[in-house]
Design an enzyme around this catalytic site. Sequence first.
Site, PDB file in Angstrom:
ATOM      1  N   GLY A 240      24.114 -33.917  -9.305  1.00  0.00           N
ATOM      2  CA  GLY A 240      25.138 -32.815  -8.358  1.00  0.00           C
ATOM      3  C   GLY A 240      24.904 -31.717  -9.151  1.00  0.00           C
TER       4      GLY A 240
ATOM      5  N   THR B 237      28.064 -30.137 -10.444  1.00  0.00           N
ATOM      6  CA  THR B 237      29.017 -30.244 -11.271  1.00  0.00           C
ATOM      7  C   THR B 237      28.323 -31.089 -12.439  1.00  0.00           C
ATOM      8  OG1 THR B 237      30.658 -30.398  -9.643  1.00  0.00           O
ATOM      9  CG2 THR B 237      31.306 -30.919 -11.822  1.00  0.00           C
TER      10      THR B 237
ATOM     11  N   ASP C 112      30.173 -38.578 -13.155  1.00  0.00           N
ATOM     12  CA  ASP C 112      29.411 -37.998 -11.928  1.00  0.00           C
ATOM     13  C   ASP C 112      30.449 -37.387 -10.990  1.00  0.00           C
ATOM     14  OD1 ASP C 112      27.673 -37.782  -9.772  1.00  0.00           O
ATOM     15  OD2 ASP C 112      27.553 -39.960  -9.311  1.00  0.00           O
ATOM     16  N   GLY C 113      29.968 -36.522  -9.943  1.00  0.00           N
ATOM     17  CA  GLY C 113      30.705 -36.055  -9.549  1.00  0.00           C
ATOM     18  C   GLY C 113      31.236 -36.682  -8.058  1.00  0.00           C
TER      19      GLY C 113
ATOM     20  N   GLY D 128      26.375 -36.627  -0.843  1.00  0.00           N
ATOM     21  CA  GLY D 128      25.948 -35.282  -0.306  1.00  0.00           C
ATOM     22  C   GLY D 128      24.659 -34.787  -0.843  1.00  0.00           C
ATOM     23  N   GLY D 129      24.234 -35.271  -1.907  1.00  0.00           N
ATOM     24  CA  GLY D 129      22.977 -35.108  -2.742  1.00  0.00           C
ATOM     25  C   GLY D 129      21.856 -36.210  -2.332  1.00  0.00           C
TER      26      GLY D 129
ATOM     27  N   GLU E 120      23.798 -44.117  -7.617  1.00  0.00           N
ATOM     28  CA  GLU E 120      25.225 -43.857  -8.138  1.00  0.00           C
ATOM     29  C   GLU E 120      26.211 -44.936  -8.042  1.00  0.00           C
ATOM     30  OE1 GLU E 120      25.102 -38.875  -7.053  1.00  0.00           O
ATOM     31  OE2 GLU E 120      26.175 -40.499  -5.787  1.00  0.00           O
TER      32      GLU E 120
END
Length: 219
Positions: free
Chosen positions: A29, A31, A81-82, A96-97, A103
């Site tokens: 992502g 971030t 991770d974001g 969202g990605g 993940e």
Amino acid sequence: MNQDEMKKQAALAALEYLPDSGIIGVGTGSTVNHFIDALEPIKGRFEGAASSSEASTERLKAIGIPVIDLNAAGELEVYVDGADESNRQLHLIKGGGGALTREKIIAAASKKFVCIADETKLVDVMGKFPLPVEVIPMARSYVARELVKLGGTPVWREDFITDNGNIILDVHNLEIMEPARLETTINQIVGVVTVGLFAHRPADVLILGTPEGPKTIKP
């Protein structure tokens, strides 16, 4: 300070949680992209990284960090991770990605999960951000009907295929009061690969970028 600058601030603050050596887990992502960029000056410390997406893999390799298969890496000291949303218990919505399954696997295989985000991602009740669900393609309609029974409005993320070859249903109109219970319920629907609720394995640390500087939250 704009949103992207706050993301970068959170990403830089995550560096202090990294071990001195070994293999680290790296998410996906916007971030996390800042975090990967920040790894370049210190890349010599690490044997490599376990990556949650093809996009992050390419970015890591571009700065000279080897990408290690998680099966070979074993248990990781830390995963960074974001998130698309977090509540104050550090339960998360992610995906969202579209990389939610990988993940979730890396988060489960890590001793510490450090989540980095800007301050807009912290909410009292999750669900305003549509909840991603990775689904085996042939089960799309069936799973969608089951999600409607749970009170959600699933929308097929058209023209998108996950790195695992599956599709995503984004579930709108949920007010998630019991994240762990909902995570279990959705994961038990036949045809679901995984749901983007990280409640059974929440973050251990949440670093938020704010106009006043990085803010750290622990449950």
